[in-house]
Structures are given as structure tokens and as C-alpha cells.
Design a protein around this motif. Structure first.
Motif, PDB file in Angstrom:
ATOM      1  N   GLY A  41      -5.089   6.456 -18.606  1.00 20.45           N
ATOM      2  CA  GLY A  41      -5.656   5.134 -18.351  1.00 20.45           C
ATOM      3  C   GLY A  41      -5.036   4.446 -17.153  1.00 20.45           C
ATOM      4  O   GLY A  41      -3.935   4.784 -16.706  1.00 20.45           O
ATOM      5  N   ARG A  42      -5.772   3.469 -16.626  1.00 21.92           N
ATOM      6  CA  ARG A  42      -5.302   2.708 -15.474  1.00 21.92           C
ATOM      7  C   ARG A  42      -4.399   1.565 -15.900  1.00 21.92           C
ATOM      8  O   ARG A  42      -4.579   0.986 -16.963  1.00 21.92           O
ATOM      9  CB  ARG A  42      -6.500   2.154 -14.692  1.00 21.92           C
ATOM     10  CG  ARG A  42      -7.433   3.242 -14.161  1.00 21.92           C
ATOM     11  CD  ARG A  42      -8.615   2.627 -13.444  1.00 21.92           C
ATOM     12  NE  ARG A  42      -9.567   3.648 -13.001  1.00 21.92           N
ATOM     13  CZ  ARG A  42     -10.675   3.391 -12.320  1.00 21.92           C
ATOM     14  NH1 ARG A  42     -10.981   2.121 -12.022  1.00 21.92           N
ATOM     15  NH2 ARG A  42     -11.468   4.356 -11.948  1.00 21.92           N
ATOM     16  N   ALA A  43      -3.438   1.260 -15.034  1.00 30.09           N
ATOM     17  CA  ALA A  43      -2.530   0.151 -15.302  1.00 30.09           C
ATOM     18  C   ALA A  43      -3.294  -1.171 -15.312  1.00 30.09           C
ATOM     19  O   ALA A  43      -4.287  -1.333 -14.599  1.00 30.09           O
ATOM     20  CB  ALA A  43      -1.433   0.122 -14.237  1.00 30.09           C
ATOM     21  N   LEU A  97      -7.273   2.692  -9.539  1.00 35.08           N
ATOM     22  CA  LEU A  97      -7.012   4.128  -9.659  1.00 35.08           C
ATOM     23  C   LEU A  97      -5.899   4.372 -10.681  1.00 35.08           C
ATOM     24  O   LEU A  97      -5.115   3.466 -10.984  1.00 35.08           O
ATOM     25  CB  LEU A  97      -6.557   4.714  -8.318  1.00 35.08           C
ATOM     26  CG  LEU A  97      -7.532   4.666  -7.137  1.00 35.08           C
ATOM     27  CD1 LEU A  97      -6.783   4.952  -5.848  1.00 35.08           C
ATOM     28  CD2 LEU A  97      -8.658   5.670  -7.330  1.00 35.08           C
ATOM     29  N   GLU A  98      -5.831   5.581 -11.201  1.00 35.90           N
ATOM     30  CA  GLU A  98      -4.672   6.001 -11.986  1.00 35.90           C
ATOM     31  C   GLU A  98      -3.649   6.548 -10.995  1.00 35.90           C
ATOM     32  O   GLU A  98      -3.624   7.734 -10.698  1.00 35.90           O
ATOM     33  CB  GLU A  98      -5.055   7.062 -13.021  1.00 35.90           C
ATOM     34  CG  GLU A  98      -5.918   6.544 -14.155  1.00 35.90           C
ATOM     35  CD  GLU A  98      -6.079   7.559 -15.276  1.00 35.90           C
ATOM     36  OE1 GLU A  98      -5.090   8.270 -15.576  1.00 35.90           O
ATOM     37  OE2 GLU A  98      -7.189   7.651 -15.836  1.00 35.90           O
ATOM     38  N   PHE A 112      -0.718   1.629  -1.668  1.00 41.82           N
ATOM     39  CA  PHE A 112      -1.895   0.819  -1.956  1.00 41.82           C
ATOM     40  C   PHE A 112      -1.614  -0.661  -1.687  1.00 41.82           C
ATOM     41  O   PHE A 112      -2.416  -1.357  -1.054  1.00 41.82           O
ATOM     42  CB  PHE A 112      -2.308   1.021  -3.412  1.00 41.82           C
ATOM     43  CG  PHE A 112      -3.395   0.097  -3.883  1.00 41.82           C
ATOM     44  CD1 PHE A 112      -4.710   0.283  -3.497  1.00 41.82           C
ATOM     45  CD2 PHE A 112      -3.079  -0.973  -4.712  1.00 41.82           C
ATOM     46  CE1 PHE A 112      -5.711  -0.579  -3.941  1.00 41.82           C
ATOM     47  CE2 PHE A 112      -4.074  -1.829  -5.166  1.00 41.82           C
ATOM     48  CZ  PHE A 112      -5.396  -1.636  -4.769  1.00 41.82           C
ATOM     49  N   LEU A 113      -0.468  -1.156  -2.158  1.00 42.54           N
ATOM     50  CA  LEU A 113      -0.130  -2.565  -1.956  1.00 42.54           C
ATOM     51  C   LEU A 113       0.064  -2.881  -0.476  1.00 42.54           C
ATOM     52  O   LEU A 113      -0.350  -3.948   0.010  1.00 42.54           O
ATOM     53  CB  LEU A 113       1.137  -2.909  -2.742  1.00 42.54           C
ATOM     54  CG  LEU A 113       1.032  -2.812  -4.267  1.00 42.54           C
ATOM     55  CD1 LEU A 113       2.395  -3.050  -4.917  1.00 42.54           C
ATOM     56  CD2 LEU A 113       0.009  -3.797  -4.818  1.00 42.54           C
ATOM     57  N   ASN A 114       0.671  -1.959   0.241  1.00 37.22           N
ATOM     58  CA  ASN A 114       0.865  -2.195   1.674  1.00 37.22           C
ATOM     59  C   ASN A 114      -0.436  -2.067   2.458  1.00 37.22           C
ATOM     60  O   ASN A 114      -0.596  -2.700   3.507  1.00 37.22           O
ATOM     61  CB  ASN A 114       1.927  -1.250   2.225  1.00 37.22           C
ATOM     62  CG  ASN A 114       3.337  -1.666   1.814  1.00 37.22           C
ATOM     63  OD1 ASN A 114       3.697  -2.830   1.911  1.00 37.22           O
ATOM     64  ND2 ASN A 114       4.127  -0.719   1.335  1.00 37.22           N
ATOM     65  N   GLY A 166     -12.223  -1.907  -5.283  1.00 38.92           N
ATOM     66  CA  GLY A 166     -12.073  -0.561  -4.735  1.00 38.92           C
ATOM     67  C   GLY A 166     -10.632  -0.193  -4.448  1.00 38.92           C
ATOM     68  O   GLY A 166      -9.722  -1.027  -4.504  1.00 38.92           O
ATOM     69  N   PRO A 167     -10.391   1.079  -4.121  1.00 33.05           N
ATOM     70  CA  PRO A 167      -9.039   1.573  -3.860  1.00 33.05           C
ATOM     71  C   PRO A 167      -8.585   1.390  -2.417  1.00 33.05           C
ATOM     72  O   PRO A 167      -7.622   2.004  -1.983  1.00 33.05           O
ATOM     73  CB  PRO A 167      -9.148   3.055  -4.218  1.00 33.05           C
ATOM     74  CG  PRO A 167     -10.560   3.412  -3.901  1.00 33.05           C
ATOM     75  CD  PRO A 167     -11.375   2.187  -4.217  1.00 33.05           C
TER      76      PRO A 167
END
Length: 307
Positions: free
Chosen positions: A134-136, A148-149, A159-161, A246-247
């Protein structure tokens, strides 16, 4: 402990009660939840993707609580079953009787959060998000759920950056890069709603709603309790993430997705979103609070928590 042993014959009774629950309440009511009490048991029901991670997480945390005399009370799982013809999974738990919150309620909550934070990671390895799959979930993400997982802390950091790169030029230049790949994964309750905590009739503090409990890096766990360079930057990127499902053009490892594959990925996510039921769940998506840094409770002193 459960009030009585579970009789397998009760499955039909539970299924029928859940069907009537769906028919009786409008899915558009703000306080509508996919849960109810049946024959003295507390039952949650939903599709497999949404409820199985909660089942695995609750099972693990409940076992940790059993082995610790200082642990808060965690609902015990009585039974878990599914009905393929209805596409529903049913999580049956003990029903805990609660008393009005005592004067030291918020201090109790702080201790429960600290205990959850200190729970050991599963022996078969730690992964971001719920135990097993599962996703956070965290209010930093759009619709309270990661896109995303993520396969690693480094992937989540990338991702955060990437979100920082989406900020306006002035904000981008003044936002420090986020560094979490070195951090420890810890258990946290992402939904700090008061209803997710309680005190039973024996005076024990209780933890509820394991839909939003999972493993996340330390910076996420302390997001509402302190203000470090990571938190400052996370607060900035929250304005980007809560508007994007989205990712951000990355895969689960945090690497850029080629344009052609990115298109396919976006289409698949759109189709998946359209297939999801539109039911409202208070414990995971009913209301998405605006990202903020201040503690969720005015009375909850961060000094009680040593994250």
C-alpha cells in the motif's frame, strides 16, 4: 479482549448488515463511514486495495502492544474475510467501550504517539507506508495518499525535491533541498483527528484507525511538531503536492520516466481513479486539512513527545 469468540456463521449477518448500512446512509454525508457495530463487534468494510494494508498494519501493531505492558490499547482483530460476489473485504475487531476524555487526555495522546513512534519495524524489513503493501498516507500528499509505493527513502527524497522544482522561481531559490534518505523509518498516525484516540472504561488510552498508520521518515513524523530545515521545505512543497495527484514524472525509485512511458503511466492512473468507489471515509479522505506546521491540538505540548 474480544467480547466473545467469533462464530463463522456470523459472516452472513455481517455482510447483510453492511449492505443495509450502505442503503441506509447517503454516501455524500460528511460523517458517513464504512464501519458499524454488528453483534458486539466493530466491523470495517471496503475494497481489498484500501482495507488490506490496514489489516496487516493493525495485526502487527496489535501484536507489539500485546507484548508491552506500557502500550496503549490497540483493537484486537477477531476475523478477516471477503466476499468475491460483492467485491468487499470485512475486518472484524473487538468493540471498545470509551469514556469521556479525562483532563489529561492530550498528554495521554502524546504518550500514545510516542509509543507508536518507538515500535520496532517488522523483522522482515521496513518499507515506506503500511505494513505489507500500500501507499503511504500523510496530509502532505494530494488526497492524503502518496502517488506511488516508493521503493526507498532516496526515491521519496527525489520526489520531494522534484516538487521544489515546480515552485515559482523566487520560492524555488529560497527553498533548501530536502534530505531524508539518511533518516529512520518510524510508525506514525498521519491523521491526528481526536476521534482516532480514546480512553476505555478501564482507564487505558486507545489507538484507532489504522488506515492512516504506517512507516514514514522522521521528518514526516515530526512535521506538525517542530520546524527544521526539512520541515520548512516540506511546508513549501506541500502547496505543490496537495494540488497534484501524479508522481511528477518519476517512477517508484525516484527516477525520471521517459515521456512515452509517462503518458501511459498517467493514463493508467486516470483509469484507476475512475474505477475507485466514490464512498467517503472519515478515517482516510473525508476532509483534507491544509498543510500546516503547528500541532494539531492546542493543548498537545510538543515537549511531551521526544521524536
Amino acid at each position: 479482549m474480544p467480547s466473545a469468540p467469533f462464530d463463522i456463521a456470523l459472516e452472513d449477518t455481517i455482510v447483510e448488515a453492511c449492505i443495509q448500512h450502505l442503503l441506509k446512509f447517503s454516501l455524500h454525508l460528511d460523517d458517513y463511514r464504512l464501519c458499524l457495530v454488528v453483534n458486539g463487534f466493530f466491523v470495517k468494510f471496503n475494497n481489498y486495495v484500501d482495507i488490506y494494508p490496514e489489516y496487516e498494519t493493525l495485526k502487527y501493531i496489535s501484536q507489539c502492544a500485546k507484548n508491552d505492558i506500557n502500550a496503549p490499547r490497540v483493537p484486537e482483530i477477531v476475523h478477516f474475510f471477503h466476499r468475491e460476489d460483492l467485491c468487499w473485504e470485512y475486518l472484524v475487531m473487538e468493540n471498545i467501550n470509551l469514556t469521556p476524555p479525562p483532563e489529561d487526555f492530550f498528554q495521554r495522546v502524546a504518550k500514545a504517539i510516542q509509543w507508536l513512534h518507538d515500535c520496532p519495524v517488522p523483522p522482515d524489513g521496513a518499507r515506506i507506508g503500511p505494513v505489507g503493501s500500500g501507499r503511504a498516507r500523510h496530509w502532505l500528499f494530494w488526497e492524503y495518499e502518496a502517488p506511488l509505493e516508493f521503493s526507498s527513502l532516496l526515491a521519496l527524497e527525489r520526489f520531494l525535491n522534484r516538487a521544489i522544482e515546480k515552485l515559482p522561481p523566487q520560492g524555488r531559490a529560497s527553498t533548501a533541498p530536502i534530505s531524508i534518505s539518511h533518516e529512520q523509518l518510524v510508525f506514525m498516525q498521519s491523521d491526528m483527528d481526536e476521534s482516532n484516540f480514546g480512553v476505555d472504561d478501564e482507564g487505558r488510552t486507545c489507538l484507532f484507525d489504522f488506515t492512516t498508520v504506517g512507516l514514514l521518515p522522521e521528518s514526516f513524523a515530526s512535521y506538525t511538531m517542530s520546524l527544521t530545515p526539512n520541515q520548512r521545505s516540506m511546508c513549501r512543497v506541500a502547496s505543490i503536492l496537495v494540488m497534484s495527484s501524479g508522481p511528477l514524472g518519476l517512477d517508484k525509485d525516484g527516477n525520471p520516466v521517459p515521456p512515452r512511458r509517462r503518458l501511459t503511466q498517467a493514463s493508467r492512473m486516470k483509469d484507476s481513479t475512475e474505477e475507485q468507489p466514490t464512498t467517503e471515509r472519515k478515517d482516510s479522505s473525508a476532509e483534507k486539512p491544509e498543510p500546516k506546521i503547528k500541532p494539531p491540538y492546542p493543548e498537545l505540548d510538543p515537549a511531551h513527545i521526544t521524536l
